[in-house]
Design an enzyme around this catalytic site. Structure first.
Site, mmCIF file in Angstrom:
data_model
loop_
_atom_site.group_PDB
_atom_site.id
_atom_site.type_symbol
_atom_site.label_atom_id
_atom_site.label_comp_id
_atom_site.label_asym_id
_atom_site.label_seq_id
_atom_site.Cartn_x
_atom_site.Cartn_y
_atom_site.Cartn_z
ATOM 1 N N ASP A 21 0.861 -1.183 0.000
ATOM 2 C CA ASP A 21 0.000 0.000 0.000
ATOM 3 C C ASP A 21 0.903 1.240 0.000
ATOM 4 O O ASP A 21 1.364 1.667 -1.054
ATOM 5 C CB ASP A 21 -0.895 -0.120 1.246
ATOM 6 C CG ASP A 21 -1.982 0.923 1.340
ATOM 7 O OD1 ASP A 21 -2.668 1.158 0.348
ATOM 8 O OD2 ASP A 21 -2.166 1.501 2.431
ATOM 9 N N LEU A 41 6.926 -3.216 3.508
ATOM 10 C CA LEU A 41 7.913 -4.027 2.794
ATOM 11 C C LEU A 41 9.299 -3.378 2.800
ATOM 12 O O LEU A 41 10.305 -4.083 2.869
ATOM 13 C CB LEU A 41 7.433 -4.345 1.380
ATOM 14 C CG LEU A 41 6.492 -5.563 1.342
ATOM 15 C CD1 LEU A 41 5.755 -5.662 0.017
ATOM 16 C CD2 LEU A 41 7.281 -6.864 1.587
HETATM 17 P P1 IMP Z 1 1.922 -0.461 3.715
HETATM 18 O O1 IMP Z 1 2.974 -0.513 4.766
HETATM 19 O O2 IMP Z 1 1.155 0.823 3.759
HETATM 20 O O3 IMP Z 1 2.400 -0.804 2.332
HETATM 21 O O4 IMP Z 1 0.811 -1.482 4.131
HETATM 22 C C1 IMP Z 1 0.917 -2.774 3.983
HETATM 23 C C2 IMP Z 1 0.036 -3.460 5.009
HETATM 24 O O5 IMP Z 1 -1.181 -2.750 5.232
HETATM 25 C C3 IMP Z 1 -0.349 -4.795 4.483
HETATM 26 O O6 IMP Z 1 0.479 -5.764 5.053
HETATM 27 C C4 IMP Z 1 -1.756 -4.967 4.970
HETATM 28 O O7 IMP Z 1 -1.738 -5.668 6.189
HETATM 29 C C5 IMP Z 1 -2.277 -3.611 5.258
HETATM 30 N N1 IMP Z 1 -3.240 -3.187 4.229
HETATM 31 C C6 IMP Z 1 -3.054 -2.293 3.237
HETATM 32 N N2 IMP Z 1 -4.136 -2.172 2.469
HETATM 33 C C7 IMP Z 1 -5.059 -3.019 2.993
HETATM 34 C C8 IMP Z 1 -6.400 -3.382 2.596
HETATM 35 O O8 IMP Z 1 -6.960 -2.913 1.614
HETATM 36 N N3 IMP Z 1 -7.000 -4.315 3.385
HETATM 37 C C9 IMP Z 1 -6.413 -4.866 4.481
HETATM 38 N N4 IMP Z 1 -5.160 -4.591 4.849
HETATM 39 C C10 IMP Z 1 -4.490 -3.661 4.125
#
Ligand code: IMP
Ligand code: MG
Length: 174
Positions: free
Chosen positions: A103, A108
């Site tokens: 997201d 990551l």
């Molecule tokens: P980032 O660190 O913002 O890239 O988020 C990644 C984490 O956010 C993922 O491992 C998911 O657990 C959570 N996440 C992001 N988008 C969603 C969604 O649409 N539904 C549920 N979990 C999400």
């Protein structure tokens, strides 16, 4: 539960995509490697991915790390935390880091740095779902299953406030 869920990718579509991803991963990573899944969201994806790799004759080891940035909200707090132990014994190993969704990119990026700090030889990244429009840090997964716009996803291991992980399909929730 009152929320309506719209199916975006059903079981058959997911299985076909996982098979293609396994093929790409198998070509890119030579020799033995360890999959490190990010809990909890990646548990179903990792389970299918290791078996799709096995079908191609590839035997990966499996480990998990627990990170969190969400709590019970639909927006990331922006702060990634390691909850639990760092992965042990990965120095010199080739790692495929697997998450359910990329997201903002923070999770990551954080996880990759963590594994590199633990001495991983090479780290590839894989996300079942990619939301490119939401990125807040520069990050491109080496392998990605499905691209989606800025919507909230549940199912196939992915939750909203700990619900819906059991759904066999990937759906959109309002
Ligand atoms: P980032 O660190 O913002 O890239 O988020 C990644 C984490 O956010 C993922 O491992 C998911 O657990 C959570 N996440 C992001 N988008 C969603 C969604 O649409 N539904 C549920 N979990 C999400
Ligand atoms: Mg997650």
């Amino acid at each position: 539960m009152a929320e309506a869920i719209e199916i975006l990718h059903d079981e058959a579509e997911i299985a076909a995509r996982v098979k293609v991803l396994a093929g790409e991963i198998g070509e890119a990573i030579q020799g033995d490697f360890t999959i490190v899944g990010i809990l909890k969201g990646s548990f179903v994806f990792v389970a299918d991915l290791v078996r799709a790799l096995d079908a191609l004759g590839r035997r990966s080891r499996v480990d998990f790390i627990r990170l969190s940035s969400y709590g019970a909200a639909k927006r990331s707090s922006g702060e990634v935390r390691l909850a639990g132990a760092a992965p042990a014994g990965i120095a010199g190993h080739k790692i495929l880091l697997v998450d359910d969704i990329v997201d903002t990119g923070r999770t990551l990026v954080y996880a990759r740095e963590l594994l590199q700090a633990q001495g991983a030889a090479d780290v590839w990244t894989c996300a079942l779902i990619d939301k490119p429009s939401r990125r807040e840090v520069a990050f491109t997964a080496d392998f990605a299953g499905f691209q989606v716009p800025d919507i909230f996803i549940v199912g196939y291991g992915i939750d909203y406030a700990e619900n819906y992980r059991h759904l066999p399909y990937i759906g959109k929730i309002d």
